[in-house]
Design a protein around this motif. Sequence first.
Motif, PDB file in Angstrom:
ATOM      1  N   SER A 103       0.832  -1.201   0.000  1.00  0.00           N
ATOM      2  CA  SER A 103       0.000   0.000   0.000  1.00  0.00           C
ATOM      3  C   SER A 103       0.870   1.255   0.000  1.00  0.00           C
ATOM      4  O   SER A 103       0.500   2.283  -0.577  1.00  0.00           O
ATOM      5  CB  SER A 103      -0.938   0.007   1.209  1.00  0.00           C
ATOM      6  OG  SER A 103      -0.225  -0.116   2.419  1.00  0.00           O
ATOM      7  N   HIS A 104       2.051   1.170   0.604  1.00  0.00           N
ATOM      8  CA  HIS A 104       2.974   2.303   0.584  1.00  0.00           C
ATOM      9  C   HIS A 104       3.396   2.624  -0.848  1.00  0.00           C
ATOM     10  O   HIS A 104       3.458   3.797  -1.244  1.00  0.00           O
ATOM     11  CB  HIS A 104       4.203   2.005   1.433  1.00  0.00           C
ATOM     12  CG  HIS A 104       5.279   3.050   1.319  1.00  0.00           C
ATOM     13  ND1 HIS A 104       5.161   4.298   1.872  1.00  0.00           N
ATOM     14  CD2 HIS A 104       6.495   3.021   0.687  1.00  0.00           C
ATOM     15  CE1 HIS A 104       6.247   5.007   1.601  1.00  0.00           C
ATOM     16  NE2 HIS A 104       7.063   4.257   0.888  1.00  0.00           N
ATOM     17  N   ILE A 105       3.675   1.588  -1.633  1.00  0.00           N
ATOM     18  CA  ILE A 105       4.055   1.785  -3.038  1.00  0.00           C
ATOM     19  C   ILE A 105       2.910   2.443  -3.806  1.00  0.00           C
ATOM     20  O   ILE A 105       3.120   3.368  -4.598  1.00  0.00           O
ATOM     21  CB  ILE A 105       4.440   0.438  -3.682  1.00  0.00           C
ATOM     22  CG1 ILE A 105       5.706  -0.118  -3.019  1.00  0.00           C
ATOM     23  CG2 ILE A 105       4.652   0.585  -5.191  1.00  0.00           C
ATOM     24  CD1 ILE A 105       5.979  -1.577  -3.322  1.00  0.00           C
ATOM     25  N   LEU A 106       1.681   1.991  -3.550  1.00  0.00           N
ATOM     26  CA  LEU A 106       0.519   2.584  -4.206  1.00  0.00           C
ATOM     27  C   LEU A 106       0.352   4.048  -3.804  1.00  0.00           C
ATOM     28  O   LEU A 106       0.033   4.900  -4.635  1.00  0.00           O
ATOM     29  CB  LEU A 106      -0.742   1.795  -3.844  1.00  0.00           C
ATOM     30  CG  LEU A 106      -0.824   0.365  -4.394  1.00  0.00           C
ATOM     31  CD1 LEU A 106      -2.033  -0.355  -3.799  1.00  0.00           C
ATOM     32  CD2 LEU A 106      -0.914   0.373  -5.912  1.00  0.00           C
ATOM     33  N   GLN A 107       0.590   4.347  -2.541  1.00  0.00           N
ATOM     34  CA  GLN A 107       0.443   5.726  -2.074  1.00  0.00           C
ATOM     35  C   GLN A 107       1.476   6.643  -2.711  1.00  0.00           C
ATOM     36  O   GLN A 107       1.162   7.768  -3.111  1.00  0.00           O
ATOM     37  CB  GLN A 107       0.572   5.762  -0.547  1.00  0.00           C
ATOM     38  CG  GLN A 107      -0.630   5.155   0.174  1.00  0.00           C
ATOM     39  CD  GLN A 107      -0.332   4.868   1.643  1.00  0.00           C
ATOM     40  OE1 GLN A 107       0.728   5.228   2.149  1.00  0.00           O
ATOM     41  NE2 GLN A 107      -1.263   4.213   2.310  1.00  0.00           N
ATOM     42  N   VAL A 108       2.713   6.161  -2.837  1.00  0.00           N
ATOM     43  CA  VAL A 108       3.761   6.957  -3.477  1.00  0.00           C
ATOM     44  C   VAL A 108       3.388   7.230  -4.926  1.00  0.00           C
ATOM     45  O   VAL A 108       3.557   8.345  -5.437  1.00  0.00           O
ATOM     46  CB  VAL A 108       5.125   6.238  -3.398  1.00  0.00           C
ATOM     47  CG1 VAL A 108       6.163   6.950  -4.277  1.00  0.00           C
ATOM     48  CG2 VAL A 108       5.604   6.177  -1.960  1.00  0.00           C
ATOM     49  N   HIS A 109       2.843   6.224  -5.598  1.00  0.00           N
ATOM     50  CA  HIS A 109       2.431   6.394  -6.991  1.00  0.00           C
ATOM     51  C   HIS A 109       1.331   7.450  -7.107  1.00  0.00           C
ATOM     52  O   HIS A 109       1.385   8.314  -7.989  1.00  0.00           O
ATOM     53  CB  HIS A 109       1.934   5.066  -7.556  1.00  0.00           C
ATOM     54  CG  HIS A 109       1.312   5.193  -8.918  1.00  0.00           C
ATOM     55  ND1 HIS A 109       2.030   5.580 -10.031  1.00  0.00           N
ATOM     56  CD2 HIS A 109       0.027   5.006  -9.334  1.00  0.00           C
ATOM     57  CE1 HIS A 109       1.213   5.629 -11.075  1.00  0.00           C
ATOM     58  NE2 HIS A 109       0.009   5.280 -10.682  1.00  0.00           N
ATOM     59  N   LEU A 110       0.349   7.405  -6.238  1.00  0.00           N
ATOM     60  CA  LEU A 110      -0.747   8.384  -6.278  1.00  0.00           C
ATOM     61  C   LEU A 110      -0.220   9.789  -6.014  1.00  0.00           C
ATOM     62  O   LEU A 110      -0.663  10.764  -6.655  1.00  0.00           O
ATOM     63  CB  LEU A 110      -1.808   8.008  -5.262  1.00  0.00           C
ATOM     64  CG  LEU A 110      -2.642   6.767  -5.585  1.00  0.00           C
ATOM     65  CD1 LEU A 110      -3.568   6.421  -4.423  1.00  0.00           C
ATOM     66  CD2 LEU A 110      -3.457   6.967  -6.868  1.00  0.00           C
ATOM     67  N   GLN A 111       0.724   9.927  -5.086  1.00  0.00           N
ATOM     68  CA  GLN A 111       1.318  11.226  -4.796  1.00  0.00           C
ATOM     69  C   GLN A 111       2.072  11.762  -6.006  1.00  0.00           C
ATOM     70  O   GLN A 111       2.004  12.938  -6.322  1.00  0.00           O
ATOM     71  CB  GLN A 111       2.242  11.125  -3.590  1.00  0.00           C
ATOM     72  CG  GLN A 111       1.509  10.899  -2.262  1.00  0.00           C
ATOM     73  CD  GLN A 111       2.456  10.557  -1.131  1.00  0.00           C
ATOM     74  OE1 GLN A 111       3.662  10.453  -1.324  1.00  0.00           O
ATOM     75  NE2 GLN A 111       1.900  10.349   0.051  1.00  0.00           N
ATOM     76  N   ASN A 112       2.791  10.869  -6.703  1.00  0.00           N
ATOM     77  CA  ASN A 112       3.532  11.278  -7.885  1.00  0.00           C
ATOM     78  C   ASN A 112       2.586  11.729  -9.009  1.00  0.00           C
ATOM     79  O   ASN A 112       2.888  12.654  -9.758  1.00  0.00           O
ATOM     80  CB  ASN A 112       4.417  10.138  -8.387  1.00  0.00           C
ATOM     81  CG  ASN A 112       5.574   9.862  -7.450  1.00  0.00           C
ATOM     82  OD1 ASN A 112       5.971  10.710  -6.670  1.00  0.00           O
ATOM     83  ND2 ASN A 112       6.140   8.664  -7.544  1.00  0.00           N
ATOM     84  N   GLU A 113       1.432  11.055  -9.110  1.00  0.00           N
ATOM     85  CA  GLU A 113       0.462  11.428 -10.144  1.00  0.00           C
ATOM     86  C   GLU A 113      -0.109  12.820  -9.886  1.00  0.00           C
ATOM     87  O   GLU A 113      -0.380  13.573 -10.819  1.00  0.00           O
ATOM     88  CB  GLU A 113      -0.681  10.404 -10.172  1.00  0.00           C
ATOM     89  CG  GLU A 113      -0.370   9.147 -10.955  1.00  0.00           C
ATOM     90  CD  GLU A 113      -1.619   8.335 -11.228  1.00  0.00           C
ATOM     91  OE1 GLU A 113      -2.579   8.408 -10.413  1.00  0.00           O
ATOM     92  OE2 GLU A 113      -1.674   7.651 -12.264  1.00  0.00           O
ATOM     93  N   LYS A 114      -0.275  13.161  -8.612  1.00  0.00           N
ATOM     94  CA  LYS A 114      -0.879  14.451  -8.263  1.00  0.00           C
ATOM     95  C   LYS A 114       0.113  15.607  -8.384  1.00  0.00           C
ATOM     96  O   LYS A 114      -0.281  16.745  -8.554  1.00  0.00           O
ATOM     97  CB  LYS A 114      -1.428  14.396  -6.834  1.00  0.00           C
ATOM     98  CG  LYS A 114      -2.622  13.464  -6.682  1.00  0.00           C
ATOM     99  CD  LYS A 114      -3.056  13.359  -5.229  1.00  0.00           C
ATOM    100  CE  LYS A 114      -4.218  12.380  -5.053  1.00  0.00           C
ATOM    101  NZ  LYS A 114      -4.604  12.227  -3.632  1.00  0.00           N
ATOM    102  N   SER A 115       1.401  15.286  -8.233  1.00  0.00           N
ATOM    103  CA  SER A 115       2.419  16.340  -8.229  1.00  0.00           C
ATOM    104  C   SER A 115       2.824  16.751  -9.641  1.00  0.00           C
ATOM    105  O   SER A 115       2.444  16.144 -10.612  1.00  0.00           O
ATOM    106  CB  SER A 115       3.646  15.874  -7.470  1.00  0.00           C
ATOM    107  OG  SER A 115       4.223  14.717  -8.074  1.00  0.00           O
TER     108      SER A 115
END
Length: 211
Positions: free
Chosen positions: A199-211
């Motif tokens: 889930s940490h990997i998924l969260q990092v990916h979502l953060q990268n998409e938003k930035s």
Amino acid sequence: IKNAQYVVQLENDFQTTLRLLANAIELRDHYTVGHTWRVTNFSVALADELGYDEEKLREVEMGGVLHDIGKIGVPDVILSKPDRLTNEEYEIMKVHPTKGADLMEDCKKLEPLIPYCKYHHERYDGQGYPAKLAGGDIPIEGRIVAVADTFDAMTSNRPYRKGLDPEIAIDEIEKNKGTQFDPVCADAFIRAYRDGRISHILQVHLQNEKS
């Protein structure tokens, strides 16, 4: 000391080149942008749960980076199709693991990475491709990436369907232990998920998409 620094620089340049190749594939397959990064990190988390040492984890990382390199040989009209593939198109897509292995076979440094590419679509019950291997006949490298790759496919959005909630995808992996997935690899992935590493990997990916 200079020689050692040179060797380290060569290795860093080699890994950077591999990542550039993977990024080039994702530029063509724009519906799965981020797929390589996620599958690589999922695979490393799984292998870490299996107890792999640092050297082997670096190999898993590079294998994950190149697992879809064979897509370079898939026509754009299929690779970038926004709808589900027809049976005929799917058969063409299914050659990408073999194409990837063929691309790497003449480079001795890439030989250990070939199984990650060639066997990540094999199924534990022998119903996968390209060789229809089963059980322990499937190299462990392929069995690891198979779990990581399928989890990402299930949880990723596509133009024709919304990705599954990660909990539902984990339930599917649990249900398909011993048929689609190696039970040992599936259990290791589920443990890594329950421990928060997936889930940490998924969260990092979502953060990268938003930035």
